[in-house]
Scaffold this active site. Structure first.
Site, PDB file in Angstrom:
ATOM      1  N   ALA A 213      13.290 107.810 114.712  1.00 28.53           N
ATOM      2  CA  ALA A 213      14.456 108.321 115.432  1.00 28.53           C
ATOM      3  C   ALA A 213      15.016 109.572 114.778  1.00 28.53           C
ATOM      4  O   ALA A 213      15.345 110.551 115.452  1.00 28.53           O
ATOM      5  CB  ALA A 213      15.532 107.232 115.504  1.00 28.53           C
TER       6      ALA A 213
ATOM      7  N   LYS B 263      18.300  96.121 113.277  1.00 25.70           N
ATOM      8  CA  LYS B 263      19.069  96.228 112.025  1.00 25.70           C
ATOM      9  C   LYS B 263      20.294  95.323 112.060  1.00 25.70           C
ATOM     10  O   LYS B 263      20.743  94.824 111.016  1.00 25.70           O
ATOM     11  CB  LYS B 263      19.483  97.676 111.759  1.00 25.70           C
TER      12      LYS B 263
ATOM     13  N   HIS C 137      26.990 105.232  86.671  1.00 29.57           N
ATOM     14  CA  HIS C 137      26.629 103.940  86.061  1.00 29.57           C
ATOM     15  C   HIS C 137      27.742 102.932  86.311  1.00 29.57           C
ATOM     16  O   HIS C 137      28.916 103.268  86.185  1.00 29.57           O
ATOM     17  CB  HIS C 137      26.436 104.131  84.557  1.00 29.57           C
TER      18      HIS C 137
END
Length: 468
Positions: free
Chosen positions: A323, A53, A446
């Site tokens: 994990a 990652k 929003h």
């Protein structure tokens, strides 16, 4: 009590092992954690989730520079990638996590016993260079997994590599063939493409991320094609040859047509296998099936041997080899050992995440699975491009909701930007057995990507808003 005697002995310090250790210690048990590596953390922290990652974040930054120039008029270019600096930063992140974990374990009074361990009895582990570690109450098997190949394909670590080798590379390849389109395969394919490599993905099953919903598979394939990644699905590897500093594979598609593809590297990403061989498991009566430890009781993860439990990647399906699933398994085992109530694990309710570009995430049943189980289903697919934030991110994708007719949500499937974060809400919707009308009443902020989740449920609740 002898110096090497504990209430609980745990063999392996990956996510399953250390979560069981921390929870057991928190419940007042004396715990020993046996680890053969010089660092705790197992596959996830040392060779999987965290380092990959970190690389994917570097890829995201690189893609961002290109997007800035192409879409937003920001005059920027990527002159080059100093991959040694990328790797150094990745390793710094891993090291900090290891130090944090080991500091936490020590603070909680957990003994870290370093050395390769082998089970010699239901309550005993022989550790090289240390001696025997015994447990008075329970032993937990948490030895994890390793990359596996397919019969007849030799992994040499240079031209034909697995994911462990890929993380050890000190250069960026110019071209790669990725064999296998599960999470590991598509994540590395995505990373290398972002870094400029020509990438071909070969998958024997009919779609990328083959365990995901069919619509998600197709959407990811479209996104990969747009990025210039070649996907060869329903295609079988016939042969692989290394010569002239490249590897050439021969593949055959579903129609019987053969073709050849050459590249600098072949990454074999055909899954991971459990590490259980020659560790004494079967000698004490633990049942193995194809190397996996088979629990006698899934509700506690206890094996056929009383007081011996298994956690993480050594468990067969329905366990997920994720994990975060092993965290829950570790807690379940520790609480069971301590005599505390612990909720059973619904593996369908565990989120599944893939950090490619675009990302993929899901929870619950696919549409096909729901129908196979006899549900009369209703489905809605809401595109991210129907939201302002989706257009801003520019990755397309969708939210797909599978629900029982006049019943609860059975599955939520996402592909697009940041969906590995959005799946947290999907997890609650599925696990709380919410109806679409229940979700439709909640107001999503929003402009955000989360609006797509809300709008998908609004439509199913008969309150369509932005959906055409």
């Amino acid at each position: 009590m002898a110096s090497n005697s504990y209430d609980v002995a745990i063999l392996g310090s990956g996510t399953g092992g250390y979560s069981a250790a921390l929870r057991a210690s928190g419940l007042g048990l004396k715990v020993a954690l046996v680890e053969k590596d010089d660092r705790c953390g197992g596959t996830c922290l040392l060779r999987g989730c965290i380092p990959t990652k970190a690389l994917l974040h570097a890829a995201e930054l690189t893609d961002g520079v290109h997007e800035a120039a192409e879409r937003w008029g920001i005059k920027a270019t990527v002159e080059s990638v100093d991959y040694s600096a990328t790797v150094a930063n990745r390793e710094d992140i891993v090291t900090k996590n290891v130090k944090g974990l080991e500091g936490h374990l020590k603070k909680d009074g957990i003994a870290i016993v370093r050395g390769k361990g082998r089970v010699t009895g239901p309550r005993a582990v022989q550790v090289e260079g240390v001696g025997e570690v015994t447990a008075t109450r329970a032993m937990v098997l948490a030895t994890g997994s390793q990359p596996r190949s397919i019969p007849g394909l030799e992994i040499d670590g240079e031209r034909v590599i697995n994911s462990d080798h890929a993380l050890k590379l000190d250069y960026l390849p110019k071209s790669v063939i990725v064999l296998g389109a599960g999470a590991v395969g598509v994540e590395f394919a995505s990373f290398w493409r972002s870094m400029g490599a020509e990438v071909t993905v070969v998958e024997v099953l009919p779609g990328l991320v083959p365990l995901e919903d069919a619509d998600i598979q197709r959407e990811l394939a479209r996104a990969f094609k747009k990025r210039g990644i070649t996907s060869m699905v329903d295609t079988r590897l016939e042969d692989a040859k290394v010569a002239d500093e490249q590897v050439t594979v021969t593949v055959k598609d579903a129609k019987g047509k053969t073709s050849e593809v050459s590249a600098e590297l072949l990454l074999v990403a055909t899954g991971r296998g459990p590490i259980t061989a020659d560790l004494g498991y079967e000698d004490i009566g633990v049942k193995l099936d194809r190397g996996f430890v088979v629990p006698k009781r899934w509700e506690t993860l206890e094996t056929d041997v009383e007081g011996v439990y298994a956690v993480g990647d050594i468990l067969p399906p329905p366990s997920l080899a994720l994990a975060h699933a092993s965290f829950a398994e570790g807690f379940l085992i520790a609480e069971t050992i301590a005599g505390q109530p612990s909720p059973p694990i619904d593996y369908a309710g565990v989120p599944r995440v893939t950090f490619s570009t675009p990302e993929v995430a899901s929870v619950g049943l696919t549409e096909a699975q729901a129908k196979e189980q006899g549900h009369d289903v209703v489905v809605n697919k809401f595109p991210f491009n129907a939201t302002a934030k989706g257009l801003i991110h520019g990755q397309g994708g969708m939210v797909k909701v599978v629900a029982a007719k006049d019943g609860p949500v059975l599955g939520i499937h996402l592909v697009g930007a940041r969906v590995t974060d959005l799946v947290a809400e999907a997890m609650l919707i599925y696990n709380w057995e919410a109806l679409p009308v229940d979700v439709a009443q909640f107001i999503h902020p929003h402009p955000t990507l989360s609006e797509a989740v809300g709008e998908a449920h609004l439509t199913l609740a008969g309150r369509r808003f932005h959906q055409l």
